[in-house]
Design a protein around this motif. Structure first.
Motif, PDB file in Angstrom:
ATOM      1  N   GLU A   1       0.669  -1.134  -0.224  1.00  0.00           N
ATOM      2  CA  GLU A   1      -0.096  -0.045  -0.310  1.00  0.00           C
ATOM      3  C   GLU A   1       0.903   1.572  -0.069  1.00  0.00           C
ATOM      4  O   GLU A   1       0.674   1.708  -0.549  1.00  0.00           O
ATOM      5  N   LYS A   2       1.723   1.712   1.245  1.00  0.00           N
ATOM      6  CA  LYS A   2       3.394   2.459   0.697  1.00  0.00           C
ATOM      7  C   LYS A   2       3.365   3.063  -0.741  1.00  0.00           C
ATOM      8  O   LYS A   2       3.501   3.732  -0.952  1.00  0.00           O
ATOM      9  N   VAL A   3       3.987   1.445  -0.813  1.00  0.00           N
ATOM     10  CA  VAL A   3       4.877   1.774  -2.552  1.00  0.00           C
ATOM     11  C   VAL A   3       3.694   2.450  -3.378  1.00  0.00           C
ATOM     12  O   VAL A   3       4.023   2.871  -4.343  1.00  0.00           O
ATOM     13  N   ALA A   4       2.318   1.377  -3.584  1.00  0.00           N
ATOM     14  CA  ALA A   4       1.465   1.682  -4.187  1.00  0.00           C
ATOM     15  C   ALA A   4       1.108   3.388  -4.351  1.00  0.00           C
ATOM     16  O   ALA A   4       0.384   4.835  -5.246  1.00  0.00           O
ATOM     17  N   ALA A   5       0.980   4.012  -2.462  1.00  0.00           N
ATOM     18  CA  ALA A   5       0.466   5.000  -2.251  1.00  0.00           C
ATOM     19  C   ALA A   5       1.711   6.391  -3.244  1.00  0.00           C
ATOM     20  O   ALA A   5       1.399   7.487  -3.623  1.00  0.00           O
ATOM     21  N   ASP A   6       3.111   5.820  -2.786  1.00  0.00           N
ATOM     22  CA  ASP A   6       3.801   6.889  -3.548  1.00  0.00           C
ATOM     23  C   ASP A   6       3.454   7.016  -4.991  1.00  0.00           C
ATOM     24  O   ASP A   6       3.567   8.219  -4.527  1.00  0.00           O
ATOM     25  N   ILE A   7       3.668   5.859  -5.379  1.00  0.00           N
ATOM     26  CA  ILE A   7       3.184   5.899  -7.266  1.00  0.00           C
ATOM     27  C   ILE A   7       1.990   6.736  -7.371  1.00  0.00           C
ATOM     28  O   ILE A   7       2.473   7.503  -8.378  1.00  0.00           O
ATOM     29  N   ASN A   8       1.495   6.789  -6.879  1.00  0.00           N
ATOM     30  CA  ASN A   8       0.023   7.396  -7.177  1.00  0.00           C
ATOM     31  C   ASN A   8      -0.380   8.754  -6.587  1.00  0.00           C
ATOM     32  O   ASN A   8      -0.500   9.984  -7.305  1.00  0.00           O
ATOM     33  N   ALA A   9       0.790   9.569  -5.964  1.00  0.00           N
ATOM     34  CA  ALA A   9       1.000  10.594  -5.727  1.00  0.00           C
ATOM     35  C   ALA A   9       1.832  11.404  -6.590  1.00  0.00           C
ATOM     36  O   ALA A   9       1.283  12.522  -6.211  1.00  0.00           O
ATOM     37  N   LYS A  10       2.231  10.454  -7.386  1.00  0.00           N
ATOM     38  CA  LYS A  10       3.068  11.223  -8.647  1.00  0.00           C
ATOM     39  C   LYS A  10       2.446  10.669  -9.829  1.00  0.00           C
ATOM     40  O   LYS A  10       1.801  12.224 -10.730  1.00  0.00           O
ATOM     41  N   HIS A  11       1.192  10.264 -10.358  1.00  0.00           N
ATOM     42  CA  HIS A  11       1.251   9.501 -10.880  1.00  0.00           C
ATOM     43  C   HIS A  11      -0.235   8.957 -10.835  1.00  0.00           C
ATOM     44  O   HIS A  11      -0.580   7.481 -10.692  1.00  0.00           O
ATOM     45  N   ASP A  12      -1.240  10.003 -10.510  1.00  0.00           N
ATOM     46  CA  ASP A  12      -2.636   9.858 -10.383  1.00  0.00           C
ATOM     47  C   ASP A  12      -3.223   8.016 -10.772  1.00  0.00           C
ATOM     48  O   ASP A  12      -3.116   7.861 -12.475  1.00  0.00           O
ATOM     49  N   GLY A  13      -3.639   7.431 -10.143  1.00  0.00           N
ATOM     50  CA  GLY A  13      -4.509   5.896 -10.529  1.00  0.00           C
ATOM     51  C   GLY A  13      -3.156   4.711 -11.341  1.00  0.00           C
ATOM     52  O   GLY A  13      -3.498   4.076 -11.813  1.00  0.00           O
ATOM     53  N   ALA A  14      -1.917   4.867 -11.310  1.00  0.00           N
ATOM     54  CA  ALA A  14      -1.250   4.228 -12.062  1.00  0.00           C
ATOM     55  C   ALA A  14      -0.976   3.071 -11.249  1.00  0.00           C
ATOM     56  O   ALA A  14      -0.440   2.094 -11.589  1.00  0.00           O
ATOM     57  N   ALA A  15      -1.145   2.991  -9.827  1.00  0.00           N
ATOM     58  CA  ALA A  15      -0.708   1.436  -9.061  1.00  0.00           C
ATOM     59  C   ALA A  15      -1.552   1.122  -8.060  1.00  0.00           C
ATOM     60  O   ALA A  15      -2.469   2.206  -7.587  1.00  0.00           O
ATOM     61  N   ILE A  16      -1.396  -0.270  -8.879  1.00  0.00           N
ATOM     62  CA  ILE A  16      -2.654  -0.731  -6.653  1.00  0.00           C
ATOM     63  C   ILE A  16      -1.593  -1.524  -6.401  1.00  0.00           C
ATOM     64  O   ILE A  16      -0.996  -2.433  -6.982  1.00  0.00           O
ATOM     65  N   ALA A  17      -2.281  -2.099  -5.340  1.00  0.00           N
ATOM     66  CA  ALA A  17      -1.243  -3.235  -4.344  1.00  0.00           C
ATOM     67  C   ALA A  17      -1.982  -4.171  -3.993  1.00  0.00           C
ATOM     68  O   ALA A  17      -3.834  -4.178  -4.067  1.00  0.00           O
ATOM     69  N   VAL A  18      -1.033  -5.255  -4.706  1.00  0.00           N
ATOM     70  CA  VAL A  18      -2.080  -6.306  -4.363  1.00  0.00           C
ATOM     71  C   VAL A  18      -1.068  -7.141  -3.362  1.00  0.00           C
ATOM     72  O   VAL A  18      -0.011  -8.116  -4.093  1.00  0.00           O
ATOM     73  N   PRO A  19      -0.797  -7.742  -2.351  1.00  0.00           N
ATOM     74  CA  PRO A  19      -0.209  -8.765  -1.024  1.00  0.00           C
ATOM     75  C   PRO A  19      -0.101 -10.179  -1.512  1.00  0.00           C
ATOM     76  O   PRO A  19      -1.223 -10.250  -2.491  1.00  0.00           O
TER      77      PRO A  19
END
Length: 254
Positions: free
Chosen positions: A46-64
């Motif tokens: 979730e943290k890495v996906a949030a970091d990416i989405n902060a720069k590129h909105d909607g670009a990442a999802i987190a799937v453990p």
């Protein structure tokens, strides 16, 4: 269009919450791809996906995902498809090495774990994703191996064996699926500044010894592997398949 443009592509990257995998998802998102961030720990994903989405909105999802569990891998693929509609790029980066020492002393359970996670899980995941790539006549598979798969080792024998198998996995996939415009390649990093290799770089004296024979005389950085992954996934790498890209500061040639 840039040769490295990944706009419209979807990438699944295992082991992508730190080190090389994290650098790959960031750099692929930077080039326009949608990325699926995955590792065992949900909060890290979730943290890495949030970091990416902060720069590129909607670009990442987190799937453990625990890649040693076949059902978990299928859930990873299914979630990526449900969210983004497809998978264009698969990066098998996650790996383990629970044993350091001579191969004659490795416990059977440690040997089995290394081969299961580093080889069989990659085999499973590739064949979960490949059918849709065949249908679209397009796809890129990237397996993060290691220069350990090119050399013998007195303390990493089973790990090196697994990484040599990953080279062959990429070659087999390249031969079997090339007619469908699917490319499969490996990246073979040398010593990179990651938690995985911390024992080899944290102590300055050990780091100096570890890099003494390499022409560049330094440790590599995760971004320097991510650049190779972007190349292999992008139009720039469209005529490369079945190959192993060695990124090691020259260590294997010196």
């Amino acid at each position: 269009m840039s040769l490295f443009d990944l706009t419209g592509k979807v990438a699944v990257v295992t082991g992508s919450t730190r080190g090389i995998g994290e650098a790959i998802v960031h750099r692929m998102a930077e080039q326009g791809a949608k990325v699926v961030v995955s590792s065992r720990k949900a909060d890290a994903c979730e943290k890495v996906a949030a970091d990416i989405n902060a720069k590129h909105d909607g670009a990442a999802i987190a799937v453990p995902c625990n890649i040693s569990e076949k059902a978990d891998l299928q859930r990873l693929v299914d979630t990526a498809n449900e969210t983004f509609g497809k998978i264009d790029i698969l990066v098998c980066n996650a790996a383990v090495n629970p044993y350091f020492g001579p191969s004659k002393d490795i416990p059977d359970e440690a040997f089995d774990k290394i081969m299961d996670v580093n080889v069989r899980s990659n085999h499973w995941l590739c064949h979960m994703v490949l059918p849709q790539m065949v249908e679209r006549k397009d796809g890129a598979v990237i397996i993060v191996s290691s220069i350990g798969g090119l050399k013998g080792s007195p303390i990493l024998g089973a790990y090196c064996l697994s990484k040599a198998a990953d080279f062959q996995l990429a070659r087999n996939l390249a031969v079997e699926f090339g007619e469908h415009n699917i490319r499969a390649n490996c990246i073979a990093p040398g010593l990179i500044k990651t938690d995985f290799a911390r024992a080899l770089w944290e102590d300055p004296d050990i780091l100096k010894r570890s890099t003494a024979d390499a022409p560049l005389k330094r440790i590599g950085l995760p971004d320097e592997i991510a650049g190779a992954a972007v190349f292999l996934a992008s139009p720039a790498g469209a005529f490369m398949t079945g190959q192993s890209v060695v990124v090691d500061g020259g260590a294997t040639i010196a």
